[in-house]
Scaffold this active site. Structure first.
Site, short mmCIF file in Angstrom:
data_model
loop_
_atom_site.label_atom_id
_atom_site.label_comp_id
_atom_site.label_asym_id
_atom_site.label_seq_id
_atom_site.Cartn_x
_atom_site.Cartn_y
_atom_site.Cartn_z
N LYS A 179 -82.43 -25.32 -33.47
CA LYS A 179 -82.87 -26.71 -33.52
C LYS A 179 -81.69 -27.57 -33.04
O LYS A 179 -80.75 -27.84 -33.77
CB LYS A 179 -83.28 -27.13 -34.94
CG LYS A 179 -83.77 -28.59 -35.02
CD LYS A 179 -82.86 -29.40 -35.89
CE LYS A 179 -83.16 -30.88 -35.89
NZ LYS A 179 -82.92 -31.58 -34.62
N GLY A 232 -72.52 -30.51 -38.57
CA GLY A 232 -72.95 -31.90 -38.62
C GLY A 232 -72.21 -32.64 -39.72
O GLY A 232 -71.11 -32.25 -40.12
N SER A 233 -72.82 -33.70 -40.23
CA SER A 233 -72.17 -34.51 -41.25
C SER A 233 -72.12 -33.80 -42.59
O SER A 233 -72.92 -32.90 -42.87
CB SER A 233 -72.93 -35.84 -41.41
OG SER A 233 -74.17 -35.63 -42.06
N THR A 235 -72.85 -35.09 -45.44
CA THR A 235 -74.01 -35.47 -46.25
C THR A 235 -75.18 -34.53 -45.98
O THR A 235 -75.81 -34.00 -46.91
CB THR A 235 -74.42 -36.92 -45.95
OG1 THR A 235 -73.31 -37.78 -46.21
CG2 THR A 235 -75.59 -37.34 -46.82
N VAL A 236 -75.49 -34.32 -44.70
CA VAL A 236 -76.59 -33.43 -44.34
C VAL A 236 -76.23 -31.98 -44.67
O VAL A 236 -77.05 -31.20 -45.15
CB VAL A 236 -76.96 -33.58 -42.86
CG1 VAL A 236 -78.07 -32.59 -42.47
CG2 VAL A 236 -77.41 -35.01 -42.56
N GLY A 237 -74.99 -31.62 -44.43
CA GLY A 237 -74.55 -30.25 -44.70
C GLY A 237 -74.75 -29.85 -46.15
O GLY A 237 -75.16 -28.72 -46.45
N CYS A 288 -65.27 -33.44 -34.25
CA CYS A 288 -64.95 -33.25 -35.66
C CYS A 288 -63.47 -33.01 -35.86
O CYS A 288 -62.94 -33.23 -36.96
CB CYS A 288 -65.77 -32.11 -36.25
SG CYS A 288 -65.57 -30.53 -35.41
#
Length: 487
Positions: A179, A232-233, A235-237, A288
């Protein structure tokens, strides 16, 4: 393969290109010119994802039975096809994400190198003999693939990051459902075309586009996805990790960074300035591992600052396809607004703006998502711009007296991805290596350098404490199996 405008990217499922069950799409906009649509990306459904996962599950048994060398041959084919199309893929990346064409070509070439590296992994050892207490028995270890791996990737490296996850997943015998980020799914489709042309068995490699709230969450929750690798971020992680843990799936998270560079009194100032600019502002700071905090000892602070500002003000900002451009736009309007909001926060909290801090007003740049390279000073460790990941071309100068204070400030964040120091003092180097809480530390080099053959990952809240790339990748994508044979 060709560079096309405004085509709709289809899902790649079970060896074929498929339209989504619904017709809704997102337009992928050129961040250098908001009026140009690079392509359209399907907002796929859970039903689309289910088809891809079913295909991956059907394919996994036959794929894992192939020898490592046979799986490696497929990766070599992809590498050759990607290399042949490097200019097309790189130009698509620049038009869709905004980084300069030389950077895009470099990233695509890195993707080629990663594929070849992991193709070679198919002929390397995957276990060891272990002495048994039984003299008439044989004991050894081997490795088993996880099964189906869900790969969730960000927009800032739309070629390198998917490949450095997909290639080891495949070579170690897993099947994959990718994705990609919606913002760079046109580029991801170009990469997937290379896999399709290489003739992988149906279902071994699949791609489904769509919003994270639907397709990303679907991967997290899917009962027959055995492992999830995410970048990714933070928060999402954390949501990825919590969801995977709840159903017993293996997960790997690479998240944010708030990376420091320490400039000691004895540093080569020209080298330190150039590396700070390169590490912090190339790719518009959207890495990152980008340098964000610049911690400078007070005796050389003014000289460093003067040289830094002089060079920052000379940077050429513009469309990444133009040869003279050094820094392109932010990748999207949303990212531009995020960067501008952090700049305002820095002003509000008392940091002094030395350079930049605004959008460009000249007509050539007005239609793109451009922000000036920005430098603050008088930044305190408790300020928002010293604690949170901005993901934009913003440098925060922080003055310290001693190396001990420099290390304390450098470690005073929740992240621990990368860090660098500029010094000629061996004692300072060793203290930095031993005391810096970061997964990647670099001496007299910028913070944003990552080599594909070496383990990569962070400490603290930058990762799930696993490592990607190099031979370390086998630890996530396989499980150790201990074998005891008695005659």
């Amino acid at each position: 393969m060709s560079v096309q405008t405004a085509v709709t990217c289809l899902n790649f499922i079970n060896g074929e290109w498929h339209p989504s069950e619904q017709e809704a799409v997102d337009a992928s906009i050129n961040p250098a010119n908001r009026n140009e649509v690079v392509g359209y990306v399907q907002k796929s459904t859970i039903q689309d994802l289910d088809k891809a996962v079913e295909a991956a599950n059907r394919a996994k048994k036959a794929w894992r039975k192939l020898s490592g060398a046979a799986r490696g041959e497929y990766l070599y084919k992809v590498a050759n096809i990607l290399e042949k199309n490097i200019n097309i893929v790189a130009e698509t990346m620049t038009r869709e994400m905004g980084k300069t064409l030389p950077e895009a070509k470099g990233e695509t070439a890195r993707g080629v190198a990663i594929l070849r590296y992991y193709a070679g992994e198919g002929l390397r050892k995957i276990g060891e003999n272990i002495p048994s207490t039984d003299s008439e028995a044989l004991m050894f270890t081997t490795r088993s693939p996880l099964g189906v791996v869900g790969v969730i990737t960000p927009w800032n490296f739309p070629v390198a990051i998917p490949i450095w996850k997909i290639a080891p997943a495949l070579i170690y015998g897993n099947t994959v459902v990718l994705k990609p980020a919606q913002e760079t799914a046109v580029t991801a489709s170009k990469v997937m075309e290379c896999f399709a042309e290489a003739g992988f068995p149906s279902g071994v490699i699949n791609m489904v586009t769509g919003p994270g709230s639907v397709i990303g969450q679907g991967i997290i929750d899917h009962p027959t996805i055995d492992g999830i690798t995410f970048t990714g971020s933070d928060t999402v992680g954390k949501r990825v990790g919590q969801g995977a843990l709840a159903r017993g799936a293996k997960y790997q998270l690479e998240m944010g960074g708030k990376n420091p560079v320490i400039v000691a009194n004895d540093a080569d100032l020209d080298l330190a300035v150039d590396a700070t600019i390169s590490g912090g502002l190339k790719s518009t700071g959207q890495k990152c591992t980008a340098t964000s905090r610049v911690i400078v000892q007070q005796d050389i602070y003014e000289a460093f600052k003067e040289r830094l500002i002089e060079k920052v003000n000379q940077l050429q900002v513009g469309d990444g396809l133009q040869a003279e451009t050094w820094m392109g736009p932010c990748a999207s309007e949303s990212q531009l607004n995020t960067v501008l909001s952090y700049i305002e926060k820095g002003k509000e909290e008392g940091a002094t703006l030395l350079s930049g801090g605004n959008r460009y007003e000249n007509p050539e740049l007005a239609q793109g998502f451009y922000v000036q390279p920005t430098v603050f000073e008088d930044v305190k460790s408790e300020m928002t711009i010293a604690q949170e990941e901005i993901f934009g071309p913003v440098l925060a100068l922080m003055k310290v007296e001693t190396m001990e204070e420099a290390l304390e400030v450098a470690n005073d964040v929740k992240f621990g991805l990368s860090a660098s120091i500029f010094t000629t003092n061996i004692s300072s180097m060793l203290s930095f290596i031993n005391e810096m809480d970061a997964g990647l530390v670099r001496i007299n080099a910028e913070s944003a350098g990552v080599e594909l053959q070496a383990p990569f990952g962070g400490m603290k809240q930058s990762s799930s404490h696993s490592r990607e790339q190099g031979q370390a990748a086998i630890e996530f994508f396989t499980s150790i199996k201990t074998v005891f044979v008695k005659g």
